[in-house]
Scaffold this motif. Structure first.
Motif, PDB file in Angstrom:
ATOM      1  N   ILE A 113      10.777  11.018 -12.144  1.00 14.41           N
ATOM      2  CA  ILE A 113      11.178  10.562 -10.813  1.00 14.41           C
ATOM      3  C   ILE A 113      12.478   9.794 -10.991  1.00 14.41           C
ATOM      4  CG2 ILE A 113      10.518   9.194  -8.808  1.00 14.41           C
ATOM      5  CD1 ILE A 113       7.603   9.517  -9.763  1.00 14.41           C
ATOM      6  N   LEU A 114      13.575  10.306 -10.412  1.00 13.10           N
ATOM      7  CA  LEU A 114      14.902   9.759 -10.667  1.00 13.10           C
ATOM      8  C   LEU A 114      15.568   9.331  -9.375  1.00 13.10           C
ATOM      9  CD1 LEU A 114      16.106  12.606 -13.062  1.00 13.10           C
ATOM     10  CD2 LEU A 114      15.159  10.390 -13.736  1.00 13.10           C
ATOM     11  N   ASP A 115      16.520   8.382  -9.510  1.00 15.02           N
ATOM     12  CA  ASP A 115      17.373   8.053  -8.380  1.00 15.02           C
ATOM     13  C   ASP A 115      18.266   9.248  -8.078  1.00 15.02           C
ATOM     14  OD1 ASP A 115      16.363   5.479  -8.170  1.00 15.02           O
ATOM     15  OD2 ASP A 115      17.841   4.678  -9.600  1.00 15.02           O
ATOM     16  N   LYS A 116      18.620   9.411  -6.801  1.00 10.75           N
ATOM     17  CA  LYS A 116      19.507  10.507  -6.441  1.00 10.75           C
ATOM     18  C   LYS A 116      20.852  10.332  -7.137  1.00 10.75           C
ATOM     19  CE  LYS A 116      17.528  11.743  -1.959  1.00 10.75           C
ATOM     20  NZ  LYS A 116      17.768  11.833  -0.489  1.00 10.75           N
ATOM     21  N   GLY A 117      21.355  11.394  -7.720  1.00  6.01           N
ATOM     22  CA  GLY A 117      22.639  11.350  -8.416  1.00  6.01           C
ATOM     23  C   GLY A 117      22.538  10.905  -9.855  1.00  6.01           C
ATOM     24  N   ALA A 118      21.360  10.474 -10.295  1.00  2.00           N
ATOM     25  CA  ALA A 118      21.209  10.029 -11.681  1.00  2.00           C
ATOM     26  C   ALA A 118      21.156  11.230 -12.614  1.00  2.00           C
ATOM     27  CB  ALA A 118      19.950   9.183 -11.823  1.00  2.00           C
ATOM     28  N   THR A 119      21.721  11.053 -13.801  1.00  2.00           N
ATOM     29  CA  THR A 119      21.694  12.125 -14.799  1.00  2.00           C
ATOM     30  C   THR A 119      20.422  12.002 -15.619  1.00  2.00           C
ATOM     31  OG1 THR A 119      24.099  12.088 -14.955  1.00  2.00           O
ATOM     32  CG2 THR A 119      22.901  13.159 -16.751  1.00  2.00           C
ATOM     33  N   PRO A 120      19.647  13.045 -15.669  1.00  2.00           N
ATOM     34  CA  PRO A 120      18.408  12.964 -16.450  1.00  2.00           C
ATOM     35  C   PRO A 120      18.721  12.756 -17.923  1.00  2.00           C
ATOM     36  CG  PRO A 120      18.826  15.228 -15.797  1.00  2.00           C
ATOM     37  CD  PRO A 120      19.829  14.381 -15.079  1.00  2.00           C
ATOM     38  N   ILE A 157       0.829  -1.205   0.000  1.00  2.00           N
ATOM     39  CA  ILE A 157       0.000   0.000   0.000  1.00  2.00           C
ATOM     40  C   ILE A 157       0.862   1.253   0.000  1.00  2.00           C
ATOM     41  CG2 ILE A 157      -1.634   1.359   1.383  1.00  2.00           C
ATOM     42  CD1 ILE A 157      -2.899  -1.235   2.292  1.00  2.00           C
ATOM     43  N   VAL A 158       1.863   1.274   0.884  1.00  2.00           N
ATOM     44  CA  VAL A 158       2.723   2.444   1.021  1.00  2.00           C
ATOM     45  C   VAL A 158       3.951   2.276   0.124  1.00  2.00           C
ATOM     46  CG1 VAL A 158       4.106   3.830   2.609  1.00  2.00           C
ATOM     47  CG2 VAL A 158       1.938   2.817   3.384  1.00  2.00           C
ATOM     48  N   GLU A 159       4.155   3.165  -0.778  1.00  2.00           N
ATOM     49  CA  GLU A 159       5.341   3.175  -1.639  1.00  2.00           C
ATOM     50  C   GLU A 159       6.223   4.344  -1.230  1.00  2.00           C
ATOM     51  OE1 GLU A 159       4.861   2.489  -5.825  1.00  2.00           O
ATOM     52  OE2 GLU A 159       2.772   1.853  -5.534  1.00  2.00           O
ATOM     53  N   ASP A 160       7.472   4.048  -0.908  1.00  2.00           N
ATOM     54  CA  ASP A 160       8.387   5.050  -0.365  1.00  2.00           C
ATOM     55  C   ASP A 160       9.316   5.562  -1.473  1.00  2.00           C
ATOM     56  OD1 ASP A 160      10.043   6.623   1.118  1.00  2.00           O
ATOM     57  OD2 ASP A 160      10.410   5.128   2.695  1.00  2.00           O
ATOM     58  N   PHE A 161       9.116   6.813  -1.854  1.00  2.00           N
ATOM     59  CA  PHE A 161       9.940   7.440  -2.889  1.00  2.00           C
ATOM     60  C   PHE A 161      10.902   8.459  -2.290  1.00  2.00           C
ATOM     61  CE2 PHE A 161       6.503   5.761  -5.383  1.00  2.00           C
ATOM     62  CZ  PHE A 161       7.068   5.457  -6.613  1.00  2.00           C
ATOM     63  N   ARG A 162      11.108   8.388  -0.965  1.00  2.00           N
ATOM     64  CA  ARG A 162      11.952   9.416  -0.353  1.00  2.00           C
ATOM     65  C   ARG A 162      13.415   9.320  -0.800  1.00  2.00           C
ATOM     66  NH1 ARG A 162      10.445   8.469   5.806  1.00  2.00           N
ATOM     67  NH2 ARG A 162      10.599   6.329   5.006  1.00  2.00           N
ATOM     68  N   GLY A 163      13.820   8.185  -1.348  1.00  2.00           N
ATOM     69  CA  GLY A 163      15.183   8.060  -1.857  1.00  2.00           C
ATOM     70  C   GLY A 163      15.332   8.534  -3.287  1.00  2.00           C
ATOM     71  N   LYS A 164      14.288   9.108  -3.830  1.00  2.00           N
ATOM     72  CA  LYS A 164      14.291   9.589  -5.214  1.00  2.00           C
ATOM     73  C   LYS A 164      14.334  11.111  -5.237  1.00  2.00           C
ATOM     74  CE  LYS A 164      13.356   5.368  -6.854  1.00  2.00           C
ATOM     75  NZ  LYS A 164      14.235   4.611  -7.780  1.00  2.00           N
ATOM     76  N   VAL A 165      14.546  11.648  -6.440  1.00  2.00           N
ATOM     77  CA  VAL A 165      14.438  13.091  -6.670  1.00  2.00           C
ATOM     78  C   VAL A 165      13.456  13.307  -7.806  1.00  2.00           C
ATOM     79  CG1 VAL A 165      16.738  13.656  -5.820  1.00  2.00           C
ATOM     80  CG2 VAL A 165      16.424  13.068  -8.225  1.00  2.00           C
ATOM     81  N   ILE A 166      12.822  14.441  -7.790  1.00  2.00           N
ATOM     82  CA  ILE A 166      11.840  14.771  -8.819  1.00  2.00           C
ATOM     83  C   ILE A 166      12.384  15.913  -9.652  1.00  2.00           C
ATOM     84  CG2 ILE A 166       9.459  15.485  -9.268  1.00  2.00           C
ATOM     85  CD1 ILE A 166       8.774  14.498  -6.455  1.00  2.00           C
ATOM     86  N   LYS A 167      12.437  15.705 -10.948  1.00  2.00           N
ATOM     87  CA  LYS A 167      12.866  16.743 -11.885  1.00  2.00           C
ATOM     88  C   LYS A 167      11.834  16.825 -12.993  1.00  2.00           C
ATOM     89  CE  LYS A 167      17.858  16.353 -11.107  1.00  2.00           C
ATOM     90  NZ  LYS A 167      18.076  17.725 -10.659  1.00  2.00           N
ATOM     91  N   GLY A 168      11.181  17.958 -13.086  1.00  2.00           N
ATOM     92  CA  GLY A 168      10.145  18.112 -14.108  1.00  2.00           C
ATOM     93  C   GLY A 168       9.057  17.072 -13.928  1.00  2.00           C
TER      94      GLY A 168
END
Length: 401
Positions: A388-395, A374-385
């Motif tokens: 939804i990306l992994d932290k440090g990932a190049t868009p 039920i609960v999906e944790d996206f706190r380890g991600k970053v949002i650009k535009g």
């Protein structure tokens, strides 16, 4: 497209009759094939031992698997994670007070008495108004009467712990107040159960997860105790004829024995003055059966014993623990383990609601927010535009035009 009026009459009849024929065929097919099987809920099994004892060996706990569509089993399953063990060394009340049990070698009970305990309601009223338990319609939360909320809380408590529950619709004495009926019916139930807990509708357990056996351990209600009742608030109007505080009969713990039968018989017959001179005044005068026990019975019971010389038979419980409510804290009686709402008889509904939601709130929270599906944790991600990306990932580069 031609209108219905332009269609020939025979065709119009067919258009009207066709749906009726189809529905009739479907119903007939269902009847011939039988109803669809009712889906069965999963089973839950409780491993309580069958009760045994010298008095009531015939009282057996049902150890068969119980279906979750059986309300008592559902109640026990819901409260099971919260129930306090009978031998738990301590319990913290709602006001933050820590209550501690005696050492393990002094405990009265280490296992559940199950169905050998009876939670008892006795009432002479019809209780058939709207919002009552015997009304023409089942009460709703919006219209339930406080007295019915109190009765239901007693049933709830019994089901949580696997105790027996009885509601006695009692007749009234012709010559005395209706309150007297609870004496004779407590005596009667002591012929069937080892422990009977008689409660007025406005007496309620603030923490229903605490078993009666835990409280009996805490109050040291051993096998010698015939009856236990709470002391009344310290006030001049609550003094008996010997200037001792009355005990309150809104919450009675009674234990079956030949001595108990003798005591309750004398108590029920007190107004006849066969043993207690002057007791007839309590037939209709407040505090009725309570005053009769406090001023007469406890000073002369069994073979001339007195509560002063033989206190082991009558356990007087502290008012702050087994009487009153927080709203009357100035009386010294806040009902830490057992509440009695004589100071606010409209509050049992609130108390009952707390009983229910105390258990359901953590269970609902765990079911909803402890489930990774039920609960999906996206706190380890970053949002650009809109990504939804992994932290440090190049868009990724934008698409070429």
């Amino acid at each position: 497209m031609p209108s219905l009026a332009a269609i020939p009459q025979s065709w119009r009849r067919l258009v009207i009759l066709l749906p009726i024929v189809v529905i009739s065929l479907l119903v007939t097919a269902a009847l011939l094939n039988g109803p669809l099987p009712k889906p069965r809920l999963p089973k839950v099994t409780f491993g309580d031992p069958a009760p045994t004892g010298p008095l009531h060996n015939e009282c057996k706990t049902n150890n068969e698997s119980s279906r979750l569509d059986d309300i008592p089993s559902l109640i026990r399953a819901l409260w099971a994670p919260l129930v306090v063990p009978i031998t738990a060394p301590s319990f913290t009340t709602l006001d933050g007070t820590v209550k501690k049990l005696p050492p393990p070698n002094e405990l009265v009970h280490t296992e559940s008495l199950g169905k050998r305990i009876c939670i008892l309601d006795v009432d002479t009223r019809p209780l058939d108004e709207e919002g009552d338990v015997f009304g023409g319609k089942l009460p709703t939360w919006d219209n339930i009467k406080p007295r019915s909320a109190g009765f239901l809380s007693h049933y709830l408590y019994a089901m949580i712990h696997g105790y027996s529950y009885k509601f006695i619709r009692a007749p009234q004495y012709e010559d005395r107040a209706p309150h007297w009926s609870k004496v004779i019916f407590t005596q009667e139930m002591l012929k069937r159960y080892d422990v009977v807990v008689m409660m007025d509708y406005d007496a309620m357990f603030p923490s229903p997860e605490v078993p009666l056996e835990w409280m009996m351990n805490y109050w040291k209600i051993d096998k010698e105790v015939i009856v236990a009742m709470a002391e009344d608030p310290d006030a001049n109007w609550n003094l008996d004829k010997h200037n001792k505080l009355n005990v309150n009969t809104g919450f009675i713990i009674a234990q079956a024995s030949e001595k108990a039968q003798r005591m309750f018989k004398d108590w029920a017959e007190c107004p006849e003055e066969t043993r207690y001179q002057g007791c007839s005044e309590w037939k209709t005068k407040i505090f009725h059966e309570q005053a009769a026990f406090s001023s007469h019975v406890r000073y002369d019971f069994l073979d001339g014993l007195s509560v002063d010389t033989s206190p082991q038979y009558i356990r007087v419980l502290p008012c702050n623990e087994a009487n009153g409510i927080p709203e009357v804290a100035d009386t010294g009686c806040t009902g830490q383990l057992m509440r009695h709402h004589w100071g606010a008889k409209h509050l049992p509904t609130r108390e009952f609601g707390h009983n229910i939601m105390y258990a359901l709130t953590p269970l609902l929270t765990k079911a909803a927010y402890g489930d990774n599906e039920i609960v999906e944790d996206f706190r380890g991600k970053v949002i650009k535009g809109d990504e939804i990306l992994d932290k440090g990932a190049t868009p990724p580069p934008p698409p070429e035009s």
